[in-house]
Motif scaffolding. Structure first.
Motif, short mmCIF file in Angstrom:
data_model
loop_
_atom_site.label_atom_id
_atom_site.label_comp_id
_atom_site.label_asym_id
_atom_site.label_seq_id
_atom_site.Cartn_x
_atom_site.Cartn_y
_atom_site.Cartn_z
N THR A 112 0.83 -1.21 0.00
CA THR A 112 0.00 0.00 0.00
C THR A 112 0.86 1.26 0.00
OG1 THR A 112 -1.79 -1.12 1.18
CG2 THR A 112 -1.76 1.28 1.29
N ASP A 113 1.96 1.23 0.75
CA ASP A 113 2.78 2.43 0.95
C ASP A 113 4.09 2.38 0.17
OD1 ASP A 113 0.86 3.27 2.74
OD2 ASP A 113 1.97 2.65 4.52
N THR A 114 4.15 1.56 -0.86
CA THR A 114 5.43 1.36 -1.57
C THR A 114 6.08 2.67 -1.98
OG1 THR A 114 4.86 -0.84 -2.39
CG2 THR A 114 6.48 0.39 -3.64
N LYS A 115 5.34 3.52 -2.62
CA LYS A 115 5.93 4.76 -3.13
C LYS A 115 6.54 5.58 -2.00
CE LYS A 115 4.99 8.73 -6.13
NZ LYS A 115 3.97 9.42 -6.98
N GLN A 116 5.81 5.72 -0.90
CA GLN A 116 6.30 6.49 0.23
C GLN A 116 7.54 5.85 0.85
OE1 GLN A 116 3.44 7.06 3.38
NE2 GLN A 116 4.81 8.31 4.63
N ILE A 117 7.51 4.54 1.01
CA ILE A 117 8.63 3.84 1.63
C ILE A 117 9.88 3.95 0.77
CG2 ILE A 117 9.48 1.54 2.25
CD1 ILE A 117 6.59 0.85 3.05
N VAL A 118 9.74 3.70 -0.52
CA VAL A 118 10.89 3.73 -1.43
C VAL A 118 11.48 5.13 -1.49
CG1 VAL A 118 11.56 3.53 -3.86
CG2 VAL A 118 10.15 1.75 -2.79
N GLU A 119 10.63 6.14 -1.62
CA GLU A 119 11.13 7.50 -1.75
C GLU A 119 11.77 7.99 -0.45
OE1 GLU A 119 12.00 11.12 -3.67
OE2 GLU A 119 11.55 9.10 -4.37
N THR A 120 11.18 7.62 0.68
CA THR A 120 11.73 8.03 1.97
C THR A 120 13.11 7.43 2.18
OG1 THR A 120 9.51 8.22 2.91
CG2 THR A 120 11.33 8.08 4.46
N LYS A 121 13.26 6.15 1.85
CA LYS A 121 14.58 5.53 1.99
C LYS A 121 15.58 6.13 1.02
CE LYS A 121 17.08 1.14 2.27
NZ LYS A 121 18.28 1.65 1.59
N ARG A 122 15.15 6.40 -0.21
CA ARG A 122 16.08 6.98 -1.19
C ARG A 122 16.61 8.32 -0.68
NH1 ARG A 122 16.59 10.73 -4.71
NH2 ARG A 122 14.53 11.59 -4.26
N LYS A 123 15.73 9.17 -0.16
CA LYS A 123 16.16 10.46 0.36
C LYS A 123 17.05 10.30 1.58
CE LYS A 123 12.24 13.20 -1.32
NZ LYS A 123 11.05 14.01 -0.93
N ALA A 124 16.74 9.31 2.41
CA ALA A 124 17.55 9.06 3.60
C ALA A 124 18.96 8.63 3.20
CB ALA A 124 16.89 8.00 4.47
N ASP A 125 19.04 7.76 2.20
CA ASP A 125 20.36 7.32 1.73
C ASP A 125 21.16 8.49 1.18
OD1 ASP A 125 19.72 4.73 2.41
OD2 ASP A 125 19.22 4.10 0.37
N GLU A 126 20.52 9.34 0.41
CA GLU A 126 21.22 10.49 -0.15
C GLU A 126 21.68 11.45 0.94
OE1 GLU A 126 22.16 11.30 -3.37
OE2 GLU A 126 21.69 9.17 -3.67
N SER A 127 20.88 11.59 1.99
CA SER A 127 21.24 12.53 3.05
C SER A 127 22.52 12.10 3.78
CB SER A 127 20.09 12.67 4.05
OG SER A 127 19.97 11.50 4.85
#
Length: 579
Positions: A311-326
């Protein structure tokens, strides 16, 4: 003849039905599958369904490969391709402690059901390690977990080297851990689950959970996990009649007094996964609840988690991607943590009264939980942690190529590094290990260090062609910093990787060094004053001739400058490597 054919068809249908059932189901919930049964089961699944793939990774200490069963609705099994398509990866680990086998049996049924019922999630790819500690699973018997209510037989906690694999994620003494890290780094999961069985206090819940410690996870990922994902999972599990609370972390006490969160350092699987911004859960079924309930609770948790991640795939993937970049630009890194005793939340806990009676063994007072006296009580739960040691990252670390295991582990975990193209004298910060404590007894094959005190010294050091420069501008910065900074709780230093630097290789003969020391003191007024001050402050040293000679020696040009010097340089400024 007709009757014979009917009996034959009935027997064939019965075999087909049983072929789809697991040993757990066939035994009426009393038995867990053997290693041979598990592997045969998943190989058959992979042959039957194009959406399933069975993959071998490396080997384990018992000589068998670590296995992964992957379920992908799109039939795409390339991790890079899947991440590029925005799919979320959920990695589930089973049997790290094979005496806690609920995840093994629950996974067998869940994989089958998702495929047979065509219920694979659209946006989530599922990766299951059927059995992590294969070694321990082969060591099967009925007695090693005396406090556990079933199954009839099960595996053993230690692996073939008698290692607890849930303490091996950084030191990596086992080949099992090497293969696990290969899986983790290849698939880069957004969500990780490690299935377990708890011991300790008694209470009404079949299952509890440890979530990645909220203060250690990147803030945006932590917010999603704690504000959205966990509340949904708790509601769903309550609806399934498997209400959950945080893992009951009490030792020598009863939970009605309240309890604290679990400090999952990087040695544990969820502490390791935290270094890479992965949401982690350890689910802990209660040892004394019926085995079948424990398996179905595990099944239910995994099923509900998969649904919510889909259900939350888009949010989970994008949140982790931004966290990795940070992490590439994050400057300060907490290394060690302590419980914030001033902060607590409250929830209603459903337990059994802890009472005391005379022991039939010792005659002394003993604790027991009275299951005829259930209660519901509001308790305090302390789960806030604050950093005790924080460091600022350097521009890069320089690691001598001689430390081969460290180089290999860094590479295994996705760390990019460049070899020096020629011999070079580099100027940067070097640590000297001024003090540390070491355990009196071995812990998982090591005499761990702790309470490390370092002293910085800026100096020029000779490095050689082939030594490695690790720039701290990567998405895996936390792994880099928390392994290479010696003060960190699970640093390579604290796991004894660098113990050879603590040994002094040269020394002095006191009767010969006496004359040299005398000349040194005559010619170096500052050194003499330093010795006088030391004698005045330390009466024991003042009465110890050898200790005074040793003090002079260690403050002289004759003392080896590499003794207690941590060999990894902190480069504070960029250097040109000629690439």
């Amino acid at each position: 003849m007709k009757k014979t054919l009917l009996l034959f068809f009935a027997f064939t249908i019965s075999l087909l039905v049983h072929a789809q059932q697991t040993p757990f189901e066939l035994s009426g919930g009393k038995q867990t599958a053997t290693y041979t049964e598990v592997i045969s089961y998943f190989k058959n699944i992979a042959q039957k369904y194009q959406e399933a793939k069975f993959i071998d990774y490396g080997t384990t200490d018992v000589g068998k490969p670590l296995n992964l069963i992957v379920l992908s609705k799109s039939k795409d099994f390339d991790p890079v391709s899947l991440h590029n398509k925005g799919k979320a990866i959920v990695l589930v680990n089973n049997g790290i402690h094979p005496g806690e086998p609920e995840g093994i049996d629950a996974t067998m049924m869940l994989v089958r059901d998702l495929l047979e019922k065509k219920q694979l999630p659209e946006d989530v790819v599922l990766c299951f390690i059927p059995v992590y500690n294969i070694d321990g699973m082969l060591n099967r018997g009925p007695n090693s977990r005396v406090n556990q209510n079933g199954p009839l037989e099960y595996g053993f906690r230690g692996n073939y080297r008698n290692l607890d694999l849930n303490r091996d994620c950084i030191k990596t003494d086992s080949r099992n851990s090497l293969a696990f890290q290969q899986i983790f780094q290849q698939w880069k999961p957004e969500v990780f689950v490690d299935n377990h069985t708890s011991n300790g206090a008694d209470y009404q819940y079949v299952m509890t959970y440890i979530a990645t410690q909220k203060d250690k996870l990147q803030p945006d990922v932590s917010t999603y996990m704690n504000k959205k994902l966990i509340p949904v999972l708790l509601d769903k599990m309550k609806a399934r009649k498997f209400e959950m609370v945080p893992y009951v972390n009490v030792w020598g006490a009863t939970p009605d007094k309240g309890y604290d969160g679990f400090d999952d350092s990087p040695r544990y699987t969820t502490g390791y996964s935290t270094l890479f911004n992965t949401i982690g859960f350890v689910v802990e079924t209660h040892m004394w609840k019926p085995f079948d309930q424990r398996v179905w609770a595990t099944y239910g948790f995994m099923e509900e988690l998969i649904k919510q991640v889909n259900t939350d795939t888009k949010q989970i993937v994008e949140t982790k991607r931004k966290a990795d970049e940070s992490l590439k630009t994050q400057v300060s890194y907490p290394l060690n943590w302590k419980l914030d005793t001033a902060k607590a939340e409250q929830f209603i806990f459903k337990g059994f009264e802890g009472k005391y009676k005379p022991s039939e063994v010792s005659g002394l007072e003993r604790l027991y939980y009275d299951r005829t006296a259930p209660y519901e009580k509001t308790i305090n739960y302390r789960n806030s942690f604050i950093p005790t040691v924080t460091v600022e990252k350097p521009w890069a670390y320089v690691i001598p190529q001689s430390w081969t295991k460290i180089i290999e582990l860094l590479k295994l975990n996705g760390v990019q590094m460049k070899p020096l193209p020629k011999d070079m004298t580099l100027k940067g910060e070097m640590y000297y290990i001024d003090d540390y404590k070491t355990g009196n007894r071995p812990y998982e094959g090591h005499y761990n260090h702790s309470a490390v005190i370092v002293r910085k010294d800026t100096m020029s050091v000779q490095y050689y062609k082939g030594d490695f420069v690790v720039q701290v501008d990567q998405t895996v910065n936390r792994y880099i910093v928390e392994t290479l900074e010696p003060q960190a709780i699970d640093s390579y230093f604290n796991w004894n990787f660098f113990d050879s630097i603590l040994g002094q290789k040269e020394g002095f003969s006191d009767y010969l060094f006496e004359d040299i020391a005398s000349e040194l003191l005559k010619n170096d007024k500052a050194l003499k004053e330093k010795l006088d001050a030391k004698r005045a402050a330390d009466p024991k040293l003042a009465q110890n001739a050898y200790a005074q000679l040793d003090f002079v020696y260690k403050n002289s040009p004759y003392y080896e400058k590499t003794h207690n010097r941590y060999p990894v340089m902190r480069l504070l400024q960029p250097i040109y490597l000629g690439y």
